[in-house]
Scaffold this motif. Structure first.
Motif, PDB file in Angstrom:
ATOM      1  N   ALA B 201       0.825  -1.216   0.000  1.00  0.00           N
ATOM      2  CA  ALA B 201       0.000   0.000   0.000  1.00  0.00           C
ATOM      3  C   ALA B 201       0.856   1.263   0.000  1.00  0.00           C
ATOM      4  CB  ALA B 201      -0.928  -0.016   1.208  1.00  0.00           C
ATOM      5  N   SER B 202       2.052   1.170   0.584  1.00  0.00           N
ATOM      6  CA  SER B 202       2.927   2.345   0.649  1.00  0.00           C
ATOM      7  C   SER B 202       3.354   2.827  -0.735  1.00  0.00           C
ATOM      8  CB  SER B 202       4.176   2.010   1.471  1.00  0.00           C
ATOM      9  OG  SER B 202       4.823   0.871   0.933  1.00  0.00           O
ATOM     10  N   VAL B 204       1.253   2.384  -3.530  1.00  0.00           N
ATOM     11  CA  VAL B 204       0.065   2.525  -4.380  1.00  0.00           C
ATOM     12  C   VAL B 204      -0.458   3.954  -4.291  1.00  0.00           C
ATOM     13  CG1 VAL B 204      -2.329   1.791  -4.713  1.00  0.00           C
ATOM     14  CG2 VAL B 204      -0.584   0.105  -4.140  1.00  0.00           C
ATOM     15  N   VAL B 205      -0.742   4.527  -5.429  1.00  0.00           N
ATOM     16  CA  VAL B 205      -1.302   5.886  -5.463  1.00  0.00           C
ATOM     17  C   VAL B 205      -2.477   5.901  -6.435  1.00  0.00           C
ATOM     18  CG1 VAL B 205      -0.888   8.297  -6.109  1.00  0.00           C
ATOM     19  CG2 VAL B 205       0.897   7.008  -4.929  1.00  0.00           C
ATOM     20  N   TYR B 206      -3.561   6.540  -5.998  1.00  0.00           N
ATOM     21  CA  TYR B 206      -4.709   6.771  -6.885  1.00  0.00           C
ATOM     22  C   TYR B 206      -4.822   8.264  -7.137  1.00  0.00           C
ATOM     23  CZ  TYR B 206      -6.068   2.076  -5.456  1.00  0.00           C
ATOM     24  OH  TYR B 206      -6.079   0.728  -5.210  1.00  0.00           O
ATOM     25  N   LYS B 207      -5.122   8.600  -8.375  1.00  0.00           N
ATOM     26  CA  LYS B 207      -5.306  10.013  -8.705  1.00  0.00           C
ATOM     27  C   LYS B 207      -6.603  10.186  -9.487  1.00  0.00           C
ATOM     28  CE  LYS B 207      -0.401  11.223  -8.825  1.00  0.00           C
ATOM     29  NZ  LYS B 207       0.763  11.553  -9.675  1.00  0.00           N
ATOM     30  N   GLU B 208      -7.333  11.213  -9.124  1.00  0.00           N
ATOM     31  CA  GLU B 208      -8.545  11.556  -9.854  1.00  0.00           C
ATOM     32  C   GLU B 208      -8.184  12.545 -10.953  1.00  0.00           C
ATOM     33  OE1 GLU B 208     -11.097   9.034  -8.343  1.00  0.00           O
ATOM     34  OE2 GLU B 208     -11.838  10.636  -9.645  1.00  0.00           O
ATOM     35  N   GLY B 211     -12.850  12.899 -13.493  1.00  0.00           N
ATOM     36  CA  GLY B 211     -13.810  11.787 -13.462  1.00  0.00           C
ATOM     37  C   GLY B 211     -13.145  10.442 -13.678  1.00  0.00           C
ATOM     38  N   CYS B 212     -11.976  10.441 -14.313  1.00  0.00           N
ATOM     39  CA  CYS B 212     -11.220   9.194 -14.465  1.00  0.00           C
ATOM     40  C   CYS B 212     -10.401   8.950 -13.212  1.00  0.00           C
ATOM     41  CB  CYS B 212     -10.259   9.280 -15.649  1.00  0.00           C
ATOM     42  SG  CYS B 212     -11.078   9.361 -17.230  1.00  0.00           S
ATOM     43  N   MET B 213     -10.150   7.687 -12.925  1.00  0.00           N
ATOM     44  CA  MET B 213      -9.257   7.362 -11.821  1.00  0.00           C
ATOM     45  C   MET B 213      -8.036   6.637 -12.381  1.00  0.00           C
ATOM     46  SD  MET B 213      -9.863   5.126  -8.390  1.00  0.00           S
ATOM     47  CE  MET B 213      -9.827   3.546  -9.212  1.00  0.00           C
ATOM     48  N   PHE B 225      -9.273   4.173 -15.172  1.00  0.00           N
ATOM     49  CA  PHE B 225     -10.664   3.743 -15.225  1.00  0.00           C
ATOM     50  C   PHE B 225     -11.540   4.927 -15.599  1.00  0.00           C
ATOM     51  CE2 PHE B 225      -8.400   1.252 -12.064  1.00  0.00           C
ATOM     52  CZ  PHE B 225      -8.604  -0.029 -12.547  1.00  0.00           C
ATOM     53  N   ALA B 231     -13.479  -0.729 -10.959  1.00  0.00           N
ATOM     54  CA  ALA B 231     -12.036  -0.643 -10.715  1.00  0.00           C
ATOM     55  C   ALA B 231     -11.460  -2.026 -10.427  1.00  0.00           C
ATOM     56  CB  ALA B 231     -11.773   0.291  -9.541  1.00  0.00           C
ATOM     57  N   ALA B 232     -10.137  -2.116 -10.512  1.00  0.00           N
ATOM     58  CA  ALA B 232      -9.442  -3.374 -10.241  1.00  0.00           C
ATOM     59  C   ALA B 232      -8.380  -3.130  -9.184  1.00  0.00           C
ATOM     60  CB  ALA B 232      -8.795  -3.902 -11.521  1.00  0.00           C
ATOM     61  N   TYR B 233      -7.874  -4.215  -8.617  1.00  0.00           N
ATOM     62  CA  TYR B 233      -6.791  -4.088  -7.635  1.00  0.00           C
ATOM     63  C   TYR B 233      -5.545  -3.496  -8.301  1.00  0.00           C
ATOM     64  CZ  TYR B 233      -9.137  -6.804  -4.019  1.00  0.00           C
ATOM     65  OH  TYR B 233     -10.005  -7.230  -3.059  1.00  0.00           O
TER      66      TYR B 233
END
Lengths: 207, 331
Positions: B201-202, B204-208, B211-213, B225, B231-233
């Motif tokens: 997890a350290s 992993v980064v998600y960005k918006e 509207g897309c991720m 996405f 979404a997927a892992y």
């Protein structure tokens, strides 16, 4: 909660946090084991945002203010979804897959919080029911309304999946067709490679 | 409770999940310590020693069993955490330990000969020679089979080795080279096999983005996405990579394994136990999946020829399900 003035809402939060410290001491001791973090909680259907601080010190929840420092991570979703997560009534990965919650920033912070909350069996209504004072009544009414809404979210998620995904058998047929197509493409590639090799040999022999 | 049909082995990432699994009908629960000795070493997850002792006591009081996963591979010259974990599992009264590394297997065999040993899927033992090596040298009583075998393969393997088998009934599908996959190590520098976390997890980064991720592992963009797209892992094997100007799932699509519709065939093949994956999932997931499988197994034990339609698609990765290799073999 839309019409609750910020100072009153903060007072209700303080009372609830005090109650939860009493009823869930292990939750707070486990939160203190995590690395220090500031999380911004954004209920998408409320005008308010919240700041949760935990790790290596007292845990606190407060209304977000413009002067708040930048958070390490943010979690965004409808209030019902966030409350369901707090109480462990819904799978967070399912909400993530369906995009009903969004997380940004330091994922480790969110994962640590999620897992720590999931260790605890929380019933917010019980905690609020145990609250006394002038805010107990309004808070109980509010949570009762939210609980009803929470029942709906599971059904809605199930409906969304039913509508957006074909039945299992159909999907497996699609998979089977996909596998056959892959095999067919692979066979054609092999034939093409052989053909090209043969063509090169023929050309080389002609020279 | 021990099922007369197939033993239901269920995940518990926390003590609360252990209680949820047992309430939902698990015959056996598997869990790990709160360190790098197990393959689900994520923040806030797993059991400390006191919680393990309490968890085993809770399960035993209800006639259920607890297996302790110590299934990562020790770093060179740093075997002590793994040895301590085996000692602690024995002290807690665990019914078995799930091991992968031959050094840890050797330690458990010599120091705790009466503690039952299972071979983890992390050992990737998928053929009779490999399994018989572990059986003959470390007296393993059960092997957790990699998800690369068809039902016919499983039946043949049981016939040849004569050993208890545990197969995955619900969980994820990936390249299925557990214990030997270096994709996450390549992107993060952290080894899943010794640190216990694939796609830690350290990193992993998600960005918006409008509207897309977008999801990233380290510096590598894994996926994008569209709005409302499931979404997927954020694991490398579920990344959607661009080749020849086209983004596609090169390794594996986001899809979940669900064998609930082929339980009679697995039973007929000689399988002993079914494994539900998901120690990193919530206790709500545990309750839902375990409860669904419990009902299916009870129906089959009661004489039903097939199970009723299940409603597990919503908790499967990507919202889709597959039989994996069980029906078609591995690619």
């Amino acid at each position: 909660m839309r019409i609750v003035p910020a100072p009153l809402l903060q007072r209700m939060i303080d009372l609830l946090m005090r109650r939860m410290r009493h009823s869930h001491p292990s939750l707070f001791s486990n939160l203190a084991l995590l690395d220090s973090a500031v999380i911004c909680v954004k209920p998408s259907d409320l005008p308010h945002q919240f700041v949760l601080r935990f790790g290596q010190g007292p845990t606190s929840l407060s209304l977000a203010k413009p002067q708040n420092p930048v958070s390490d991570a943010c979690i965004k979703g409808k209030l019902e979804a966030l409350l369901n997560l707090l109480e462990g009534r819904i799978d967070s990965d399912m909400l993530f897959f369906s995009r009903d919650i969004e997380i940004t920033g330091d994922t480790a912070v969110i994962v640590g919080l999620r897992n720590t909350l999931d260790r605890e069996e929380i019933n917010l209504l019980d905690d609020i029911t145990a609250m006394s004072g002038p805010f107990g009544g309004p808070a109980r009414k509010m949570v009762s309304i939210l609980n009803n809404a929470a029942q709906r979210i599971n059904q809605r998620l199930a409906n969304i999946y039913e509508e957006s995904h074909p039945p299992s058998a159909d999907w497996q047929n699609v998979q089977h067709e996909r596998d056959e197509l892959r095999n067919e493409v692979q066979a054609l590639k092999t034939r093409l490679a052989k053909f090209e090799t043969r063509q090169k040999r023929t050309e080389a022999a002609a020279q | 409770m021990t099922s007369s049909y197939l033993e239901l082995v269920c995940p518990a990432g926390t003590p609360a999940a252990l209680r949820a699994a047992i309430t939902a009908g698990a015959d056996t629960v598997y869990c790990g310590f709160r360190d790098c000795t197990n393959a689900r070493n994520y923040p806030g997850l797993n059991f400390d020693r006191k919680e393990m002792i309490e968890g085993v006591a809770y399960a035993h009081a209800r006639g259920r069993q607890v297996l302790v996963a110590i299934n990562t591979f020790p770093r060179a010259g740093d075997e002590e955490p793994w040895h301590r974990a085996v000692d602690a599992a024995a002290e807690a009264g665990a019914d078995a330990v799930i091991l992968a590394d031959i050094g840890v297997l050797d330690y458990a065999t010599r120091h705790h000969p009466k503690l039952r040993r299972h071979l983890s899927v992390q050992a990737s033992a998928a053929n009779p020679m490999s399994i018989m090596f572990y059986r003959d040298n470390f007296d393993i009583k059960r092997v957790v089979l990699p998800r690369v075998l068809s039902i016919e393969d499983v039946a043949a393997l049981i016939e040849q080795t004569g050993i208890e088998t545990e197969v995955f009934a619900f969980g994820s599908v990936g390249p299925m080279s557990e214990g030997r996959c270096f994709l996450s190590s390549y992107m993060t520098g952290i080894s899943p096999t010794s640190e216990g976390a694939c796609a830690p997890a350290s990193h992993v980064v998600y960005k918006e983005d409008g509207g897309c991720m977008k999801s990233y592992l380290g510096n590598v963009a894994l996926n994008e996405f569209a709005k409302d797209e499931p979404a997927a892992y954020p694991t490398p094997c579920k990344g959607r990579y661009v080749t020849h100007d086209r983004a596609s799932y090169l390794f594996e699509e986001p899809i979940g394994l669900n064998a609930i519709d082929i339980l009679p065939q697995l039973k007929a093949a000689g399988v002993t136990a079914l494994k539900i994956e998901g120690r990193q999932r919530s206790r709500a997931y545990v309750a839902q999946v375990v409860g669904t499988f419990r009902k299916a197994l009870d129906d089959l034990a009661g004489g039903a020829v097939s199970v009723a339609a299940n409603d597990l698609k919503s908790v499967a990765e990507g919202g889709h399900e597959t039989f994996g290799a069980y029906k078609t073999g591995w690619r």
